[in-house]
Motif scaffolding. Sequence first.
Motif, mmCIF file in Angstrom:
data_model
loop_
_atom_site.group_PDB
_atom_site.id
_atom_site.type_symbol
_atom_site.label_atom_id
_atom_site.label_comp_id
_atom_site.label_asym_id
_atom_site.label_seq_id
_atom_site.Cartn_x
_atom_site.Cartn_y
_atom_site.Cartn_z
ATOM 1 N N SER A 34 23.971 49.344 66.707
ATOM 2 C CA SER A 34 23.144 48.868 65.605
ATOM 3 C C SER A 34 21.858 49.685 65.461
ATOM 4 N N GLU A 35 21.519 50.456 66.485
ATOM 5 C CA GLU A 35 20.220 51.132 66.484
ATOM 6 C C GLU A 35 19.956 52.031 65.272
ATOM 7 N N PRO A 36 20.899 52.934 65.003
ATOM 8 C CA PRO A 36 20.634 53.799 63.837
ATOM 9 C C PRO A 36 20.463 52.984 62.548
ATOM 10 N N ILE A 37 21.328 51.992 62.363
ATOM 11 C CA ILE A 37 21.202 51.188 61.147
ATOM 12 C C ILE A 37 19.880 50.452 61.154
ATOM 13 N N ALA A 38 19.497 49.953 62.326
ATOM 14 C CA ALA A 38 18.273 49.171 62.413
ATOM 15 C C ALA A 38 17.056 50.034 62.057
ATOM 16 N N GLU A 39 17.031 51.265 62.569
ATOM 17 C CA GLU A 39 15.906 52.151 62.273
ATOM 18 C C GLU A 39 15.806 52.398 60.778
ATOM 19 N N TRP A 40 16.959 52.582 60.202
ATOM 20 C CA TRP A 40 17.031 52.811 58.774
ATOM 21 C C TRP A 40 16.463 51.609 58.015
ATOM 22 N N VAL B 167 14.212 49.525 59.131
ATOM 23 C CA VAL B 167 12.761 49.462 59.306
ATOM 24 C C VAL B 167 12.082 50.334 58.259
ATOM 25 N N THR B 168 12.579 51.579 58.142
ATOM 26 C CA THR B 168 11.999 52.495 57.158
ATOM 27 C C THR B 168 12.115 51.894 55.759
ATOM 28 N N LEU B 169 13.272 51.321 55.511
ATOM 29 C CA LEU B 169 13.539 50.741 54.204
ATOM 30 C C LEU B 169 12.508 49.676 53.855
ATOM 31 N N PHE C 277 9.733 49.711 50.995
ATOM 32 C CA PHE C 277 9.788 48.637 50.018
ATOM 33 C C PHE C 277 8.405 48.009 49.850
ATOM 34 N N GLY C 278 7.751 47.737 50.991
ATOM 35 C CA GLY C 278 6.425 47.134 50.975
ATOM 36 C C GLY C 278 5.437 47.997 50.193
#
Lengths: 123, 708
Positions: free
Chosen positions: B346-352, B354-356, B360-361
């Motif tokens: 899940s790590e790569p997806i999770a990092e992605w 976070v950036t997302l 967005f913010g």
Amino acid sequence: MSDARHLFSLDTAPPQTQNTIVSINCQGPVRRRLMDMGLTPGTQVAVEGAAPLGDPIIVWARGCRLALRCGEAAQITVAPTMDITESSKWLESCSSGRKHRHRQGQRGGGRRRRRQRGNRGSM
Amino acid sequence: MPNAAANTTADTTPVVATLPVIAIAGNPNSGKTALFNAITGARQHVGNWPGVTVERKEGLIKRDGNEALLVDLPGTYAFGSRALDETIARDFIVNENPDVVINVVDSTHLERNLYLTLQLLEMDVPVIIALNMYDEANSLNLQIDVEKLSELLEVEVIPTVAVDGKGVDKLVCSAMRIAHANQGRKEQLKTRIAKRTPIIDYGKTIEAEIALLGKHLVDAYESNQGLYWRWQAIKLLEADIAIPKKFESVIDISAARGKTAHDLKAEVAEARARIRQVSGAEAIDLITEARYSHAARIAEAVIGQDSDPAKSSSYAIDRIVLNPWLAYPIFFGVIWVMFKITFTLSEPIAEWFVTLFDMFGSIVRGILMGIGVPLLLVDFLVDGIISGVGAVLEFAPPIFLLFLVISILEDIGYMARAALLSDRLMRAVGLHGKAFIPMILGFGCNVTGILATRSLDSPRDRLISILINPLISCAGRLPVYVLFATAFFKEKRSLVVFSLYAMGVLLAALAAKILSLFIEPDASSTFVLELPPYRMPRISAVLTHTWERGKEFLHKAGTVILLAVAIVWILANMPPGTGPGSPESFIGRIGTAIAPVFKPAGFGTWEAAVALMFGVVAKELIIGTLGVLYSASDASLTLAIQGAWTPLSAYAFMMMVLVYVPCVATIASIRRETGSWQWTTLAVAYTLVLGWILAVLVYQIGMLIGLG
Ligand SMILES: Nc1nc2c(ncn2[C@@H]2O[C@H](COP(=O)(O)OP(=O)(O)OP(=O)(O)O)[C@@H](O)[C@H]2O)c(=O)[nH]1
Ligand SMILES: [Mg+2]
């Protein structure tokens, strides 16, 4: 059913032999549970083997594969169903346990049914 | 996930009381829920182990302008069983008078399944049989003579493959027809529709007693109940614990008509004594045996060719999975892989993600500022809602993966093996292997785990299992571990997280041991577990199941978490004038008041105290709250945390999060399942105290040996 000398409890029954349940020696809910799962007197059981730590054991009865604890299996008295020589063929026997049952049912007609099967096919 | 428990009806339409009711009943793991889903289009939980469904689920059938209510029930082996899930099924059939019962029969275990069928037929409710798993019967080369089976049982038998929908339409048509024919009839008449002759002959001795008791019952009822009295008489002889409500009324009627309840009870006792005298056995044993022999005879008559179970692939697989040398390495390997997949994959997806969320913010902020929205509102939306909810949603990937792995384990058939293998270990702490399944499910969600304890036979085992389940680390706590472990233990993060999970299991074992010393043992604790065949997990089913559970997480993020995060932000910015997220804000003052309690554990900051406080609402909120509180300080959440914790105090904090107070949904389900505020209070109190003690121990010992 069998000579008293040949009775033993299910947990000590040699694995992979066909045995007949003679009696269930406990009372109450445990007895009910065992009987409701099909372990009634007269039933054919075969011990498949024990779990890695020796307990529980796995048994075949009425075409089902059940795990039960040695403590509970110890409450079930069984007698060997077959000759020792035959018993090595346990694989065969446990699959066709019905054939060895004392009450012979209406087994005739099996061939006829198998023929009928053809046109019924799948659903 | 609270909804899983609260929502006992399928999400279709409100229940209309006047609809005809169709119940689905059968042995555990025979495919009832799969059938329910095939008929209603619902997505209820299907799994390859006995005891998946533990409460009744309702759904609506619409066919050709007709409607009916379909009720999925927990599986049951026999009507006299004591486990709560089985009791629920029996009580529904006995007391709620369904207009027709669809009896799902596993055609690969015909003999054992027919035992329940015979009990249903004896009850004389209208029954229709779904001869399920017909595909497996075919591939095992079991040749079942369906017509003959139908003839022998005197009911309609329809072969089905619930997972493919084969035969389901035909089944529904027949069921609807019978249900509508029956609906609206008086209870007495309804039961009359099916009948015919007694299904089982119990032999002279018992039949004589049945006739005698039956006659008393007929007198009491004043109306001719046909075979219905026969069933009641049999039940009375059996001394079945399942004395249905109807019986009580019978006894009342007999009292009203000059025969006292005592008379009837005395007669039953005499009848049993006579049977004991004549045949040297208890009536209930004789009746059970007679039913099973009858089931065996029918099975024998309809099965053309026996299969050889020893040739089945399940047997071959078990030679490896249960092999004395391999079993435990595989067992622990499976658990290790489960966590490995959850984190590493899940790590790569999770990092992605976070950036997302960061992007967005800032985009939202830019747009809102651009169109002239007041600054305070922008702060609320971006620093409050987006930071808070985003901090939680970032952890969707590991949570979904965890659910995915659990679903696969359930579908393959490994759950029952895990129960078998853990039995010896569980015994050391006074439980048995079946109690291991709720623990595995607890990794997903404690509410699910606590519900699953319903399939335990003994009330004592069940109580202990309920009370220790919160110590099993659920998916809601995962975000905290991942965030903190990544922030402080870069290289060793999986090991750190794994150590927390292991700690949870060990503590659960310890708690079970201690509880088992104080709670009286009872005699009903049995471990008889059916080993289901291994099945290839069906991708669609696994994905559906993962989605259904993951959806609850998303739902929670959009409701409870959103709301709580908004509250946190508002409290953090009040009274007006205080800097956002400052100790002078309302929430800062609350936090500052509690914080000293956690000083000895190394995380005496007011932010940590507030996060823990909101974490009781939902564990995901710990991260959500921190996200809001630290969002004012422009740095990322990870950086902010690195500033406020040390590795040692971070570990102590994770320990606290692991153990302290179950979330509100879990507390509610403990209350519901134990039915007692005392036990619920105990569960809350001991976890709180234990959590604090452990966190303090970790920190203090760590300081002593110089880890601080
Ligand atoms: N091959 C095959 N598998 C089936 C069929 N029906 C159900 N299954 C599988 O059998 C297992 C049990 O299905 P469930 O629907 O959960 O069984 P249940 O009767 O609801 O079980 P409990 O809720 O535990 O009583 C699952 O793995 C299903 O995918 C079928 O007709 N054919
Ligand atoms: Mg089910």
